[in-house]
Design a protein around this motif. Structure first.
Motif, short mmCIF file in Angstrom:
data_model
loop_
_atom_site.label_atom_id
_atom_site.label_comp_id
_atom_site.label_asym_id
_atom_site.label_seq_id
_atom_site.Cartn_x
_atom_site.Cartn_y
_atom_site.Cartn_z
N UNK A 364 0.93 -1.25 -0.01
CA UNK A 364 0.24 0.20 0.09
C UNK A 364 0.92 1.06 -0.30
N UNK A 365 1.85 1.72 0.79
CA UNK A 365 2.61 2.49 0.82
C UNK A 365 3.45 2.64 -0.98
N UNK A 366 4.63 1.47 -1.11
CA UNK A 366 4.24 1.65 -2.20
C UNK A 366 3.14 2.54 -3.58
N UNK A 367 2.14 1.69 -3.46
CA UNK A 367 1.53 2.19 -4.01
C UNK A 367 0.82 3.97 -4.18
N UNK A 368 0.44 4.13 -2.74
CA UNK A 368 0.42 5.12 -2.42
C UNK A 368 1.38 5.84 -3.25
N UNK A 369 2.95 6.27 -2.75
CA UNK A 369 3.92 6.60 -3.25
C UNK A 369 3.66 6.89 -4.09
N UNK A 370 3.70 6.23 -5.21
CA UNK A 370 3.61 6.08 -7.14
C UNK A 370 2.46 6.74 -6.88
N UNK A 371 1.59 6.97 -6.54
CA UNK A 371 -0.12 7.24 -6.83
C UNK A 371 0.67 9.14 -7.09
N UNK A 372 1.35 8.92 -5.57
CA UNK A 372 1.64 10.85 -5.14
C UNK A 372 2.62 11.44 -5.90
N UNK A 373 3.26 10.41 -6.81
CA UNK A 373 4.79 11.40 -7.40
C UNK A 373 3.53 11.17 -8.57
N UNK A 374 2.92 9.84 -9.82
CA UNK A 374 2.35 10.40 -11.46
C UNK A 374 0.99 11.73 -11.26
N UNK A 375 0.41 11.62 -10.09
CA UNK A 375 -0.83 12.42 -10.17
C UNK A 375 -0.49 13.88 -10.00
N UNK A 376 0.82 14.27 -9.55
CA UNK A 376 1.82 15.68 -9.08
C UNK A 376 2.07 15.71 -10.64
N UNK A 377 2.84 14.77 -11.39
CA UNK A 377 3.53 14.84 -13.14
C UNK A 377 2.02 15.23 -13.74
N UNK A 378 1.26 14.44 -14.21
CA UNK A 378 -0.38 14.72 -14.58
C UNK A 378 -1.08 16.28 -14.38
N UNK A 379 -1.00 16.51 -13.22
CA UNK A 379 -1.21 17.27 -13.24
C UNK A 379 -0.39 18.80 -13.37
N UNK A 380 0.48 18.95 -13.31
CA UNK A 380 1.29 19.61 -13.84
C UNK A 380 1.76 19.91 -15.13
N UNK A 381 0.95 18.72 -16.09
CA UNK A 381 0.40 19.07 -17.43
C UNK A 381 0.07 19.13 -17.69
#
Length: 396
Positions: A364-381
């Protein structure tokens, strides 16, 4: 070995090793056709009966009320079409909900083209039908109510016992699609006033291509597949003995491990939900917070495109989905998310993660950490996100 965290157990589950072990002899050693009269083959008929008994015992049903099928979609189709035909003299009105699986919705469309009338009940923002709306929808010519036990996308568990009680008070049959619920929550068909229930083996660590339909004794229902006299003349075709052995073993395993297994799933589910809500802004939990399947996590993330999110998660070894596996090729937003009131742009940014007993807090930690990173990247675009942040800053 490449890292893989599988969070799509609502789509399918891994067949349990003990289930595979139970099935293997029926491919190569005990391969006889159960309809043959010689002992070598006829012994398999007793094996099938034993598997029927296991499933019936879990549901509080009679052995002869369990009919094996090729899976949940066939069971849903059979329940609706054959019951509609059998009770057509009484009426041609059916009640269902807007968030059913497409195995129900498309079958209802099929029946509508053949002169049946279908009422589609609305749901609230958590995915629950309104029991008073259900009562009001029942007419003299209503012959069947079909409401799913638990939603395959957002995990909301319906008040099945009350639905069944209302149906029986009005002399109407009650069918429930239990594909996601069987093996995850306790089910007693008598206490819940269920007349028919569909289930599929591969949703609870059994094999694919095998399911069952519970049909209460006394329910008039016609054959769906015509041919031989298998399944007490109601479902023709040589029995899938390995599959039946597999679903019997998987059902027994699911019942035996349910309490401990689902407790673990709830713990990790709630931990994941808590971290996402605290650490990822502009998100929405879909489905009811408490009356939901033990393993279901479904979120909508604003300013995020769901397909891109899935692709990026896949690159990190995370398997998830945006909704039902049966509609994964569609570009349209989930009909379930639209039915609970989400606008198109938010429904498009949704993610369904369905856990198993093997999912850990570390996963769960790995997934949430990945989500935080990916969503930030997508939102910045996203120009929409940029405009939104500018407006938020101007307000403050």
């Amino acid at each position: 070995m490449e890292k893989r965290i599988y969070l799509d157990n609502a789509a399918t589950t891994k067949t349990a090793p003990e289930v595979v072990e139970a099935m293997l002899p029926y491919f190569t050693e005990h391969y006889g056709n159960p309809s043959s009269i010689y002992g070598f083959a006829a012994a398999n008929k007793e094996v099938i009966t034993g598997c029927r008994e296991k499933i019936a015992g879990i549901l509080g049903a009679k052995t002869e009320e369990i009919y094996f099928t090729a899976g949940g979609s066939e069971s849903d189709n059979w329940a609706l079409v054959a019951a509609a035909e059998a009770y057509a003299a009484k009426g041609k009105h059916i009640i269902t909900s807007r968030i059913e699986h497409h195995a129900i919705l498309h079958t209802c469309e099929y029946l509508e083209k053949r002169g049946y009338e279908v009422t589609y009940l609305d749901v609230d923002e958590a995915g629950f039908i309104d029991l008073e709306q259900l009562r009001a929808a029942i007419r003299e010519d209503t012959i069947l109510i079909s409401i799913m036990f638990a939603n395959n996308e957002i995990g909301t568990i319906q008040p099945v016992e009350q639905i069944g009680q209302i149906a029986h008070e009005h002399g109407v049959l009650f069918h429930t699609d239990g594909v996601q619920a069987f093996g995850q929550v306790p089910i007693c068909v008598d206490e819940m006033h269920i007349d028919m229930l569909s289930a599929s083996g591969h949703k609870f660590n059994g094999p694919k291509g095998i399911g069952f339909l519970y049909i209460r004794k006394g329910v008039k229902i016609r054959s769906f597949i015509h041919g031989g006299a298998q399944e007490r003349k109601r479902r023709a075709g040589t029995e899938n003995v390995p599959g039946i052995v597999g679903i019997g073993a998987a059902a027994e395993r699911a019942a035996r491990t349910m309490e401990e297994r689902t407790a673990r799933e709830r713990e990790v589910r709630d931990y994941m939900i808590s971290r996402i809500e605290k650490e990822i802004p502009y998100c929405r939990l879909n489905g009811d917070r408490t009356m939901r399947l033990p393993n279901n996590v479904n979120f909508s993330f604003r300013f995020v495109e769901g397909e891109s999110l899935l692709i990026r998660l896949d690159r990190k070894g995370i398997c998830a989905s945006s909704g039902s596996a049966c509609t994964s090729g569609s570009l349209d937003p989930s009909h379930v998310l639209l039915a609970i009131g989400l606008p198109h742009e938010i429904a498009h940014g949704s993610l369904r993660m369905t856990l198993s007993e093997e999912t850990t807090k570390e996963d769960a930690d790995y997934v949430v950490d990945a989500l935080k990173e990916i969503i930030q990247i997508q939102r910045e675009m996203s120009p929409l996100y940029e405009d939104f942040i500018k407006k938020e800053k101007s307000r403050s």
